[in-house]
Design an enzyme around this catalytic site. Structure first.
Site, PDB file in Angstrom:
ATOM      1  CE  LYS A 193      88.236  51.518  25.362  1.00 43.61           C
ATOM      2  NZ  LYS A 193      87.563  50.447  24.681  1.00 43.61           N
TER       3      LYS A 193
HETATM    4  C1  LIG Z   1      86.746  49.997  23.368  1.00 45.31           C
HETATM    5  C2  LIG Z   1      85.266  50.017  23.257  1.00 45.31           C
HETATM    6  C3  LIG Z   1      84.514  48.866  23.002  1.00 45.31           C
HETATM    7  C4  LIG Z   1      85.148  47.586  22.564  1.00 45.31           C
HETATM    8  O1  LIG Z   1      86.002  47.046  23.486  1.00 45.31           O
HETATM    9  P1  LIG Z   1      86.918  45.774  23.076  1.00 45.31           P
HETATM   10  O2  LIG Z   1      87.416  45.296  24.398  1.00 45.31           O
HETATM   11  O3  LIG Z   1      87.998  46.285  22.182  1.00 45.31           O
HETATM   12  O4  LIG Z   1      86.040  44.779  22.398  1.00 45.31           O
HETATM   13  C5  LIG Z   1      83.143  48.939  23.071  1.00 45.31           C
HETATM   14  N1  LIG Z   1      82.506  50.095  23.318  1.00 45.31           N
HETATM   15  C6  LIG Z   1      83.180  51.245  23.530  1.00 45.31           C
HETATM   16  C7  LIG Z   1      82.412  52.487  23.806  1.00 45.31           C
HETATM   17  C8  LIG Z   1      84.582  51.247  23.469  1.00 45.31           C
HETATM   18  O5  LIG Z   1      85.260  52.392  23.592  1.00 45.31           O
END
Ligand SMILES: *Cc1c(COP(=O)(O)O)cnc(C)c1O
Length: 392
Positions: A193
């Protein structure tokens, strides 16, 4: 640290993603190691203050993932069995999984054919007497019109809005940031991210009573966190007053966040520049990209393109053969085996998401992707991929 190609030569390999964390993060981590608590403590509290300032929100809670943060939020709101939560069909599975995990029912809606975002109209049509929440997703980093979605709920003040802002830390819509028109916005600090500490997340909210409940549902429903229990050098009894998740972020990981939060807005310029280079390279080809609402400041988390579904997997194979990393974000969630079998959902109900899911692939895009690397990706696409798209 990372392999670099010699100047002027075509790179033979382009990673899908490379994180931007370096050894300069070590002093902050070292400070945590020298403190008494390596779990949630003063470092996390200070990052939470940074987050409230960044978003202009009343409260922020660091969590160990988007998933656990959202589960804690749903538990704090008392949402569970018998309740419905509206989610988009084009998203990562986590958006729907959190609803399943608390025993509620995800109600999938198709997305807009141009922007691929959840629309107010689709939400209005999906509302039922047992709808308790809506989770709009700021897909790829482009924010939804959360205010319009809120308005579509009419006088149903019992329905709450939780933004899935996993892709959109630094984006905005009409100048408003995530968390402005919703009850809560949840971020992810997962490894790929835009802001990351390996795994982590955060929930922001302006609602005091939700914040008070979240403080407990983030740590097993206990009335005092570990740090608070030992704070005054005297053991403090605690009670468990509600059911909660284990969702707190340790200071060991929180220590990676401040330097990235400080830089994230500056780095957006580089993400935007790279996105624009792709966009102009794909003009006059059959490669499609989601359209951008002029009101949106796009966080450019992912650069997803669409090719005719019959050649999508060949395109992926071709790029992989030439050393280029790609992923698929995402297959339409209601067509995945678990959801299809559990709810008997037909792909025809989600034509936009299904077609996008069958034709999409994401290209490398991150600050630190060099121009010669991106030029190589673009040249392979022009030379080898564009001819595959003809006549389809
Ligand atoms: C990465 C992601 C999540 C989940 O995030 P985590 O921190 O891995 O639980 C949820 N929604 C979207 C759209 C994502 O890309």
């Amino acid at each position: 640290m990372h392999k670099t190609a010699s100047a002027g030569k075509s790179p033979k390999q382009v990673d899908f993603f490379r994180h931007g964390l370096g050894l300069d993060a070590l002093p902050a981590v070292g400070e945590v190691l020298e403190s008494r608590f390596i779990t949630s403590g003063s470092v996390g509290k200070s990052v939470e203050r940074d987050l409230t300032k960044f978003f202009g929100a009343s409260h922020a809670f660091l969590t160990n993932s988007w998933t656990n943060g959202t589960i804690a939020t749903l538990l704090a709101l008392g949402i569970g069995p018998g309740d419905e939560v509206i989610v988009p069909a084009m998203t990562f599975v986590a958006t729907a999984n959190v609803v399943e995990l608390i025993g509620a029912k995800p109600v999938f809606v198709d997305v807009d054919s141009d922007t691929l975002l959840m629309t107010a109209e689709a939400v209005a049509e999906a509302i039922s007497p047992v709808t308790r929440a809506v989770i709009p997703v700021h897909l790829y980093g482009q924010m939804c019109d959360v205010q319009a979605i809120r308005q579509a709920l009419g006088n149903r003040n019992d329905i709450i809005v939780i933004e899935d802002a996993a892709h959109c830390f630094e984006g905005s819509y009409s100048g408003t940031l995530p968390g402005t028109y919703s009850d809560a916005a949840v971020f992810s600090f997962y490894a790929t991210k835009n802001v990351t500490c390996g795994d982590g997340g955060a929930v922001i909210t302006n609602r005091d009573e939700l914040a008070e409940a979240l403080d407990k549902t983030r740590t097993q429903g206990m009335t005092a966190s570990a740090t608070d229990r030992f704070q005054k050098g005297r053991y403090q009894h605690w009670d468990m007053v509600t059911l909660g998740a284990k969702a707190n972020l340790p200071d060991l990981l929180a220590a990676y966040l401040p330097s990235q939060i400080a830089k994230v807005r500056d780095r957006l310029g580089e993400r935007e520049r790279l996105a624009m280079r792709y966009m102009s390279a794909f003009e006059n080809t059959r490669i499609r990209t989601p359209s951008i609402d002029p009101q949106a400041l796009h966080a450019r988390h992912l650069f997803a393109i669409h090719v005719p579904p019959r050649v999508r997997d060949d395109v992926i194979g071709c790029l992989n053969d030439r050393g280029i990393g790609v992923t698929v974000n995402y297959l339409s969630v209601p067509t995945l085996t678990y959801y299809r079998e559990k709810y008997g959902l037909a792909p025809e109900a989600f034509p936009v998401s299904v077609d996008w899911g069958q034709g999409t692939l994401s290209l490398p895009l991150f600050p630190g992707l060099r121009d010669d690397e991106q030029d190589y990706v673009i040249s392979v696409i022009h030379k080898d991929v564009v001819p595959m798209l003809r006549g389809s």
